[in-house]
Each structure stands twice: as structure tokens, then as C-alpha cells.
Motif scaffolding. Structure first.
Motif, mmCIF file in Angstrom:
data_model
loop_
_atom_site.group_PDB
_atom_site.id
_atom_site.type_symbol
_atom_site.label_atom_id
_atom_site.label_comp_id
_atom_site.label_asym_id
_atom_site.label_seq_id
_atom_site.Cartn_x
_atom_site.Cartn_y
_atom_site.Cartn_z
ATOM 1 N N GLN A 252 78.943 -7.738 3.167
ATOM 2 C CA GLN A 252 78.924 -8.145 4.997
ATOM 3 C C GLN A 252 77.490 -8.646 4.746
ATOM 4 O O GLN A 252 76.949 -9.490 5.045
ATOM 5 N N LEU A 253 76.992 -7.510 4.522
ATOM 6 C CA LEU A 253 75.313 -7.576 4.848
ATOM 7 C C LEU A 253 74.481 -7.965 3.789
ATOM 8 O O LEU A 253 73.659 -8.525 3.698
ATOM 9 N N ASP A 262 80.883 -8.108 13.802
ATOM 10 C CA ASP A 262 79.074 -7.687 13.220
ATOM 11 C C ASP A 262 79.441 -6.390 14.693
ATOM 12 O O ASP A 262 79.029 -5.269 14.330
ATOM 13 N N GLN A 263 79.813 -6.639 15.309
ATOM 14 C CA GLN A 263 80.818 -5.546 16.747
ATOM 15 C C GLN A 263 81.513 -4.623 16.193
ATOM 16 O O GLN A 263 81.538 -3.575 15.858
ATOM 17 N N GLN A 264 81.931 -4.955 15.384
ATOM 18 C CA GLN A 264 82.797 -4.059 14.329
ATOM 19 C C GLN A 264 82.112 -3.696 13.488
ATOM 20 O O GLN A 264 82.333 -2.103 13.649
ATOM 21 N N LEU A 265 81.471 -4.107 12.766
ATOM 22 C CA LEU A 265 81.064 -2.955 11.995
ATOM 23 C C LEU A 265 80.259 -2.477 12.693
ATOM 24 O O LEU A 265 79.669 -0.778 11.879
ATOM 25 N N GLN A 266 79.155 -2.585 13.068
ATOM 26 C CA GLN A 266 78.810 -1.607 14.519
ATOM 27 C C GLN A 266 79.679 -0.449 14.679
ATOM 28 O O GLN A 266 79.171 1.138 14.703
ATOM 29 N N GLU A 314 64.281 1.630 4.360
ATOM 30 C CA GLU A 314 65.298 1.490 5.356
ATOM 31 C C GLU A 314 65.490 0.246 4.569
ATOM 32 O O GLU A 314 65.491 -1.006 5.050
ATOM 33 N N HIS A 315 66.844 0.260 4.150
ATOM 34 C CA HIS A 315 67.334 -1.104 3.223
ATOM 35 C C HIS A 315 68.122 -1.824 4.236
ATOM 36 O O HIS A 315 67.799 -3.467 4.050
ATOM 37 N N ILE A 316 68.736 -1.246 5.432
ATOM 38 C CA ILE A 316 69.420 -1.904 6.702
ATOM 39 C C ILE A 316 69.047 -1.525 7.675
ATOM 40 O O ILE A 316 68.126 -0.525 7.846
ATOM 41 N N ALA A 317 69.016 -1.666 8.931
ATOM 42 C CA ALA A 317 68.934 -1.536 9.958
ATOM 43 C C ALA A 317 69.451 -0.225 9.843
ATOM 44 O O ALA A 317 71.166 -1.244 10.525
ATOM 45 N N LEU A 320 72.766 -1.796 12.256
ATOM 46 C CA LEU A 320 74.316 -2.636 12.161
ATOM 47 C C LEU A 320 75.535 -1.731 11.992
ATOM 48 O O LEU A 320 76.311 -2.469 12.117
ATOM 49 N N VAL A 321 75.499 -0.523 11.252
ATOM 50 C CA VAL A 321 77.031 0.178 10.977
ATOM 51 C C VAL A 321 77.438 0.842 11.771
ATOM 52 O O VAL A 321 77.627 2.205 11.491
#
Length: 536
Positions: A252-253, A262-266, A314-317, A320-321
Motif C-alpha cells: 500500500q505505501l 488508510d484508517q484500517q492500516l492504522q 524513518e522510511h515512513i511515518a 501510518l501503521v
């Protein structure tokens, strides 16, 4: 080409084949609900006729109202028989599920050696079984077991197996790397060949015997697979299955595919830790995306940089997960680590750099004594809050005693604890299956009348490390305690030459930290109200 990827979760079936994992029917219900909230598209619950737990699960799951398709698992009919008379296939139909996965042989070696039948009869077994599911209105997935090994050994027969399942009406053809020995480049090439030969939806099911299950799944998607099968935290037989906690966010990212919202990914990190808790398996701290250390920073240079911009390391925030950034404080820490950690806690540190230096020196001195705060965030937070006057004394430990008795060959541990809360003294005693368990039980028993919230969290892990082995039985020990309330975990540390004292220190800090997590005013007022000190 669509960019939507169908996520097929088999934690409740393939995941339970991992060593040390055993889920009750109730456990499976809880995990199914969590998976459904995460947004997976299929939840494979097990074999509805294989054991009592799975039978109970499928019966109870009917009333859950899952948005995901509950899927049953089974194998093709027995050789030289009829699908309609195969008890396993009949039980799948009777379970009332909307979808089912049937596993069948696609490696000629397995047909001859494991099934001990002809290649032609294996094809008939697949065709009859898939057709039986379709005639009864189910969505049918065919898991081509050992497909990549079979293709490398006899590509014509492996492809004929897929074509046979497709002609019988299979909705998905799932290519399985059952032994986990195929490389990503091979996966990509073979999936590409399959898509050239057969116009059907393709899925991928990989195992992790070469630590390549995630990479192999991604390679299959790049080659055109549109369903990915895997488990939460990569649980599964031998070295495990493909880890959906890495696959979903990467697709996804990083690769711009749609798997969940996106909300479920969190909710991914919370789901991973919840399943770990239910399965009673400790998560590796360094697990990608969802691990406790996935976004943890220790080196002073690193921390100084991420305080300017987190993208530096950091490769992503992490949000987000559903994870969070952590600043580790240890003897390697610089002032940036202390400042960042204190600011994270909302402490005003800018006006008092001397205090920050004093705290840093104090932490380094404690680590020299054997403390380890990088693995005990809760103890570190308590230390910093106390240093900046940000804690409230919710209870005071006056004393404790420990009794250990062996009678008739049985060891019995009893702890006696004396505490005070808002001036009221409480004595209590409790037994346990060991000294630490007895102390934990006694402390909770004393506090629960003031803080009922204690019942919502529990000790989830306990580790003892000898610091100075050369001192033998007189050596210092470090005790790390991990506690959990199902939505979060926290760790505390204690050090002493007495293992009971070190354990007690870590236990007390664990409870202090949990209570500190509530609103301080709320905690104090509730406590006074229970003691009759509040006027209404």
C-alpha cells in the motif's frame, strides 16, 4: 490492470500449525473480529470437520456479521471416490461458509509419492472437488500445493493442474511455494508464465523457509498475482508463512496497491500485538512496521537528526501503521535523546539545560549499575517525570515479606505486603506459584480496592539476566517485566543482587506507570471517593 489486492488471512488455519501456537474456539472468534476490523477480504477459519474447536468456531462465526468472507479449508476428494461422498467436502458445504479453499497436488513427484496415484486420477480429483463446491454455490479457491517445485520439475503437468481447476470453475488459482525454497526471481518468472498460459485470477501463498516469503509474495504481485495469502506476524509451520504485517503496508505505501483503507492500516500495529497476545507468542521487537523497535532511535546523531526531520532515519511515518516513534535512552545517549524523550512526554526542558545534563549523567550511572532503559520505556518515563516533578504518589510501599515453604514435596510461596494510599494503611497476603507471582498477586490485591483498573492489565513477560556472571550466586541481576492491557504494552526494569528485590522494583514501576496513564486528577478523585473523603 487493477491495483486492488485481495488479502487472504490464514492465521486461524495455517498460522496455528506453527510450533507452540494453540488457539481455542474463543481465541479464534476474538482474532477473527480483529482481522475483520483490519479489513482483510478472506478469513480462513480452519477445516470445519477436522476437530471440535474448528466445528465450534464455524458454528459461532455465523452470527458475527463479518464483512470478510469466512473461508473453510479442505483437500480434494480421496482417490478413486466421489466428491459427493467425501465427508470432508460435505462438511464444508454444511458449515454454511460462502467460500472455501481446496488444496491439491501440482507436483508430479507428490502425486506418485504422497498420494500414490496416477497423474490422471489427481486431475480428476481436482476437477470433481472444485466442481462440487461450485455446484453448491461456494466461491472456490484452488491452492496448488508445491506449485513452484512442481513447475520446475514438470511445467506441463503443473500447468495442466491449474487449467483443470480453472475449467472446473475455480474462482482463484493460488500458487503455493509450500517448501519455501523458491527465490523471488523464479517466482516472478513462473507467475508471468502462468498468466500467459491461463486467463484466470492468480493468488500467491508462500512460506518463509529461506526468509523470502514476503519478498516472494511481492514478486508475485509484480508479476500479476492479485490475491496474497499470509498470516499475522508470519505465524505458520516450520519457519512460518508470509507476514501480512509486512506485506500489506509495503503493497500500500511503497507499491501503490489498494489493500485496506488508510484508517484500517492504522490499526495494523494494534492488530499484530493483539494476535500476539492471544497466541501467547512474544513479538520480535525488530519486526518490520509493527515491532516495538521498528521506529526506535538510540544513537545520539540519529536522534539529533530526526528531531529536525523524522524522514532522516524513518522510511515512513510510524503513525501510518499505528506505530510510534521511540527515543531510546542509554549510556550511548546524547543530550538530544533526553530532550526528545522529555518533550515527547510534554515536559518543559528548554529552560533548564543543567537539569537535563544531570539527568543524563544519572541515567548513565544507573546503566553502569546494570539498568537498561532502552528496553524499559515505562521505567524511563517514571524517572524523567520524577526528575521534573511531574508525578503524583498514588500509593506508597511500606514493606513486604516473602515466605517460601516446601511441604510434602510442593513449593508454596506467600507474600505479605504493606502499602498506604491517601493515608490509609493496607496489609494483605497472597500465594503464588513462585515468589514473583506471589508478590504480584499480593500487591494487586492490596491496590484493587482503590484502583479497580488494575484488573484490566497483567504481566505478559518476565525476563531475568545475570549481569556479572563471575560473581556466581552473588551476582547482580536485571529483571525486565512487560505488562499489557490488550491495547498497549509497557516495560519496566529492576536491578539488584537479590532477584526478589529486582523483581519487586520492576513490578511496582509497572503498576505505577499503568495508573499514571490515567488522568491524574481522575485517579486521585476516584481514590478519595472510595475512601469517603469526597463531599457530594
Amino acid at each position: 490492470m487493477t491495483n486492488a489486492i485481495s488479502i487472504f488471512d490464514t492465521t486461524l488455519r495455517d498460522g496455528t500449525q506453527g510450533e507452540g501456537i494453540s488457539l481455542s474456539a474463543e481465541d479464534k472468534i476474538k482474532i477473527a473480529l480483529k482481522l475483520d476490523a483490519l479489513g482483510v477480504h478472506y478469513i480462513e477459519g480452519g477445516n470445519p470437520g477436522s476437530n471440535g474447536k474448528d466445528i465450534e468456531f464455524f458454528q459461532r462465526a455465523k452470527s458475527l456479521g463479518l464483512r470478510a468472507k469466512l473461508t473453510a479449508f479442505g483437500s480434494t476428494r480421496r482417490k478413486n471416490s466421489l466428491a459427493e461422498q467425501d465427508s470432508s467436502l460435505v462438511r464444508i458445504i454444511e458449515s454454511g461458509v460462502p467460500a472455501a479453499t481446496l488444496v491439491g497436488k501440482s507436483w508430479d513427484f507428490h502425486v506418485h509419492t504422497a498420494l500414490q496415484t496416477t497423474l490422471e486420477e489427481n486431475l480428476a480429483m481436482i476437477y470433481d472437488s472444485i466442481g462440487f463446491l461450485k455446484r453448491n454455490g461456494l466461491e472456490a479457491m484452488f491452492d496448488a500445493e508445491h506449485f513452484f517445485d512442481g513447475f520446475k520439475n514438470n511445467p506441463e503437468y503443473a500447468l495442466s493442474v491449474l487449467k483443470n481447476a480453472h475449467n472446473a470453475g475455480a474462482d482463484w488459482l493460488v500458487l503455493c511455494d509450500t517448501n519455501g525454497g523458491t527465490l523471488p526471481g523464479e517466482i516472478h518468472d513462473i507467475v508471468t508464465r502462468v498468466r500467459q498460459e491461463i486467463n484466470a485470477p492468480i493468488g500467491i501463498h508462500t512460506h518463509n523457509d529461506c526468509e523470502l516469503a514476503v519478498a516472494n509474495s511481492l514478486a508475485a504481485v509484480q508479476a500479476g498475482a492479485r490475491q496474497v495469502q499470509g498470516t499475522i506476524n508470519g505465524y505458520g509451520e516450520r519457519c512460518g508463512n508470509a507476514n501480512l504485517c509486512s506485506i500489506i503496508p509495503t503493497l500500500q505505501l511503497k507499491m501503490n496497491y489498494n489493500c485496506v483503507t488508510d484508517q484500517q492500516l492504522q490499526s495494523l500495529t494494534g492488530t499484530a500485538r493483539y494476535v500476539s497476545e492471544i497466541a501467547n507468542v512474544n513479538m520480535p521487537v525488530g519486526q518490520a512496521y509493527v515491532g516495538n523497535a521498528a521506529f526506535a532511535h538510540k544513537g545520539g546523531i540519529h536522534v539529533s537528526a530526526i528531531m529536525k526531520d523524522s524522514k532522516t532515519y524513518e522510511h515512513i511515518a510510524p503513525e501510518l501503521v499505528g506505530n510510534k516513534q521511540r527515543i531510546l535512552v542509554s549510556e550511548l545517549a546524547g543530550q538530544s535523546n533526553i530532550l526528545s524523550k522529555a518533550q515527547e512526554l510534554g515536559l518543559d526542558v528548554n529552560a533548564n539545560t543543567e537539569k537535563t545534563k544531570d539527568i543524563m549523567n544519572h541515567i548513565k550511572d544507573l546503566e553502569h549499575q546494570g539498568y537498561q532503559f532502552e528496553g524499559a520505556d515505562a521505567s524511563l518515563e517514571l524517572l524523567l517525570r520524577e526528575a521534573y516533578g511531574e508525578t503524583t504518589e498514588l500509593f506508597k510501599v511500606e514493606s513486604f515479606k516473602m515466605l517460601v515453604d516446601k511441604t510434602n514435596g510442593h513449593m508454596v510461596s506467600e507474600a505479605i505486603v504493606k502499602i498506604s494510599v491517601d493515608g490509609q494503611t493496607v496489609y494483605t497476603a497472597a500465594e503464588g506459584n513462585g515468589p514473583v507471582n506471589a508478590l504480584d498477586n499480593a500487591l494487586r490485591k492490596a491496590l484493587v480496592q482503590f484502583y479497580p483498573e488494575i484488573e484490566n492489565f497483567h504481566l505478559s513477560d518476565y525476563k531475568v539476566r545475570v549481569i556479572d556472571e563471575k560473581d556466581a550466586t552473588a551476582a547482580k541481576v536485571r529483571v525486565l517485566v512487560e505488562s499489557s492491557d490488550f491495547s498497549s504494552t509497557w516495560s519496566t526494569v529492576g536491578v539488584s543482587s537479590n532477584v526478589i528485590e529486582a523483581s519487586w522494583e520492576a513490578l511496582v514501576d509497572s503498576i505505577r506507570y499503568a495508573l499514571l496513564g490515567m488522568s491524574k486528577i481522575e485517579v486521585i478523585n476516584e481514590s478519595k471517593e472510595r475512601l469517603g473523603l469526597v463531599n457530594h
